[in-house]
Write a protein that holds these residues in place. Structure first.
Motif, short mmCIF file in Angstrom:
data_model
loop_
_atom_site.label_atom_id
_atom_site.label_comp_id
_atom_site.label_asym_id
_atom_site.label_seq_id
_atom_site.Cartn_x
_atom_site.Cartn_y
_atom_site.Cartn_z
N UNK A 209 0.95 -1.27 0.18
CA UNK A 209 0.05 -0.01 0.05
C UNK A 209 0.84 1.21 -0.12
N UNK A 210 0.32 2.45 -0.07
CA UNK A 210 0.80 3.54 -0.36
C UNK A 210 1.24 3.98 1.25
N UNK A 211 0.51 3.86 2.41
CA UNK A 211 1.08 4.12 3.60
C UNK A 211 2.11 3.28 3.91
N UNK A 212 1.97 2.09 3.50
CA UNK A 212 3.13 0.99 3.78
C UNK A 212 4.54 1.57 3.17
N UNK A 213 4.58 2.21 2.13
CA UNK A 213 5.69 2.66 1.52
C UNK A 213 6.09 3.90 2.36
N UNK A 214 5.19 4.75 2.60
CA UNK A 214 5.40 5.98 3.66
C UNK A 214 6.05 5.73 4.88
N UNK A 215 5.43 4.67 5.43
CA UNK A 215 6.01 4.34 6.77
C UNK A 215 7.30 3.51 6.76
N UNK A 216 7.44 2.76 5.66
CA UNK A 216 8.89 1.95 5.51
C UNK A 216 9.91 2.92 5.01
N UNK A 217 9.47 3.91 3.85
CA UNK A 217 10.74 4.71 3.59
C UNK A 217 11.03 5.81 4.66
N UNK A 218 10.27 6.15 5.43
CA UNK A 218 10.52 7.04 6.44
C UNK A 218 10.96 6.41 7.85
N UNK A 219 10.74 5.25 7.71
CA UNK A 219 11.07 4.41 9.23
C UNK A 219 10.54 4.83 10.11
N UNK A 220 8.93 5.06 10.07
CA UNK A 220 8.15 5.57 11.24
C UNK A 220 6.74 5.17 11.25
N UNK A 221 6.33 4.59 12.22
CA UNK A 221 5.01 3.97 12.47
C UNK A 221 3.98 5.21 12.44
N UNK A 222 4.19 6.38 12.98
CA UNK A 222 3.36 7.16 13.14
C UNK A 222 3.18 8.02 11.83
N UNK A 223 4.23 7.94 10.77
CA UNK A 223 3.81 8.33 9.38
C UNK A 223 2.96 7.23 8.78
N UNK A 224 3.32 5.97 9.01
CA UNK A 224 2.44 4.79 8.49
C UNK A 224 1.01 5.18 8.84
#
Length: 554
Positions: free
Chosen positions: A103-118
């Protein structure tokens, strides 16, 4: 039961049988099937599925009507929605596919290494998809309401039940192959009437060439009636609104979660690029036809309906009056229906055109089936997007990482049912026309995901603090402007609610960049991973060197 109703119902039931058969044959048995169709969809078929996913009720039902009512100013929708695929195919789709998430949120969470961002990205996905789905359910209500000659709100609730069952069943795998069939049905249903109308009015069956002749004639009619000429620019909105709308729709297209996830269903970066190319071709068939549709429908209404005796209007008008989407009134008291006394909702133009042009029962039924295909195909993709954001990104990645596949599939299907029901309740009394509601979803995507994804892929210095701040500020500014413009009459340079994304994106880009520069840089591993996304799939970037997959230096 009249013959027109029977023909339409039979055609729709046949197409439904096809969709259900395909869904049953491709039932999702594991989470990779449910969310990304096992990553095994060939590019040409994925292009068709993207086309069906994209050409929603707003495109099929609302696009031509919007252009018919707005004239030149309505072209901003076509240029924005089509141009966005160039952004997506060039700037984001291949790189996101190489990153290889669900998913897009999974990309954002892993790209920035942040569960908050996810989690924040998952919530934004739900907001965007939910807003978009209101437009689809409202569109299904228009189709079902006309078919059964009932109030469109009752039709909406029937659509809720159909879409909830349909979306929850097959997951992305079933939906993808069903969307291929839906694309074929909806594009045939869209092109047949416009080709017939072109031949009727001009003797030329090629509408993309012939409609210029009709537009010229309409200019003469407009001057006779003393109204704004159909092709005069910026008569319904300012130049800045036109540009802001185009920007919002382009960038929103490149940031829509349910569209981006389609590029995860192919096997390679190359296949993702080809999927985008095929999608542009398939989408172009409908979007190049919409202006012709609009011109032909308006010309027929102006010459064959306006000016008629109120007591002797065509029989089709009463059927649409019953749906609440058409109003006729003899305000002048002369017994003649004047052009300015005909109030037609832009959401019904395509649906009513076969009746307006007297194209016959088969074409009327075909258009009804195509409109249902458009509403169902996009609604299915949106519900999967909502489901994946809640069940995969929030429930599995954050709340319960130990959940079994069976439990994850159950949560995913239940979230689809709940989301469809809630969206359907709002769609009973939609806050705007279909195209307007959909434009809000694009504005939110423009203000949140477009800056986050572009910077996440192309700027290695972007960090978690920056993306979190950027998404929150972009979301806040976009929503604030939509509400202020729609309900408070507040505008800047004449830009109304549908162009709100230009302000949200500007705020999000600036916030992301400023906060990222003011806080520590991401780790070297994360920065290398970002640079790696820019290379072909067979290459890997590491420690300043580019390696082939066999380990040798390029």
């Amino acid at each position: 039961m009249d013959s027109q109703f029977l023909v339409s119902l039979v055609i729709i039931l046949i197409t439904f049988a096809i969709y259900i058969g395909i869904a049953v044959a491709n039932t999702a048995k594991q989470t990779s099937d449910f969310y990304v169709a096992g990553r095994g969809i060939p590019p040409i078929f994925n292009g068709m599925a993207i086309g069906a996913d994209w050409m929603s009720a707003a495109s099929f039902i609302g696009m031509a009507g919007t252009i018919m009512l707005l004239g030149y100013d309505g072209l901003g929708y076509i240029m924005g929605w089509t141009g966005g695929y160039l952004f997506l195919a060039i700037l984001l789709a291949p790189q996101l596919r190489k990153f290889g998430r669900f998913t897009v949120p999974e990309f954002i969470g892993d790209r920035f290494n942040s569960k908050t961002a996810l989690v924040i990205a998952a919530i934004c996905t739900i907001i965007i998809s939910f807003t978009y789905s209101i437009g689809q359910l409202s569109g299904s209500g228009v189709v079902i309401g006309r078919l059964f000659e009932i109030d469109a709100r009752i039709g909406t609730m029937i659509g809720v039940v159909l879409i909830a069952l349909y979306s929850a069943f097959g997951g992305m795998k079933g939906i993808t192959w069903t969307q291929v069939a839906q694309y074929v049905i909806l594009i045939i249903a869209y092109l047949v009437p416009v080709i017939f109308m072109s031949f009727q009015l001009t003797g030329n069956p090629i509408p993309w060439i012939s409609y210029g002749e009709i537009v010229t004639k309409m200019g003469e009619l407009d001057r006779e009636l003393g109204i704004s000429e159909y092709f005069a620019p910026f008569t319904n909105a300012s130049k800045w609104q036109f540009l802001a709308l185009m920007f919002t729709l382009m960038c929103g297209t490149a940031g829509l979660p349910h569209v981006i996830v389609r590029f995860y269903t192919v096997s390679t970066m190359k296949a993702a690029r080809w999927s985008g190319a095929w999608a542009l071709i398939f989408i172009g068939l409908l979007y190049f036809s919409a202006p012709a549709y609009a011109a032909f429908a308006r010309f027929i209404l102006m010459t064959e309906v306006a000016g008629s005796q109120i007591s002797n209007l065509p029989t089709w008008t009463q059927s649409w009056v019953d749906t609440g989407k058409l109003q006729v009134a003899d305000n002048s008291g002369d017994g003649i229906l004047q052009w300015n006394e005909l109030v037609i909702a832009n959401d019904i133009v395509v649906m009513a055109t076969p009746e307006i042009a007297n194209l016959g029962m088969l074409v009327i039924g075909l258009v009804a089936a195509g409109a249902m295909a458009a509403a169902l195909s996009t609604a299915g993709g949106l519900m999967i997007s909502i489901s994946s954001s809640f069940a995969h990104d929030i429930y599995y990645r954050v709340l319960n990482p130990q959940a079994s596949e069976r439990k994850r599939l159950f949560v995913g299907r239940m979230s689809i049912v709940v989301a469809t029901l809630l969206a359907g309740i709002i769609a009973l009394n939609p806050p705007g026309a279909i195209t307007q509601i959909v434009a809000w979803a694009f504005a939110i995507a423009t203000g949140t995901f477009f800056p986050a994804l572009v910077l996440g892929v192309w700027w290695k210095r972007a960090n978690a603090q920056g993306v979190i701040a950027g998404i929150l500020v972009g979301l806040g500014v976009t929503l604030a402007y939509i509400f202020a413009a729609k309900y408070g009459g507040f505008t800047i340079l004449g830009i109304i609610d549908t162009g709100a994304g230009v302000f949200g994106a500007t705020a999000a880009f600036l916030t992301n960049i400023i906060v990222s520069l003011a806080t520590p840089a991401p780790s070297k591993e994360l920065q290398d991973e970002v640079i790696n996304l820019r290379y072909p799939e067979q290459m890997v970037y590491k420690d300043g060197e580019v390696y082939l997959n066999d380990g040798s230096t390029k």
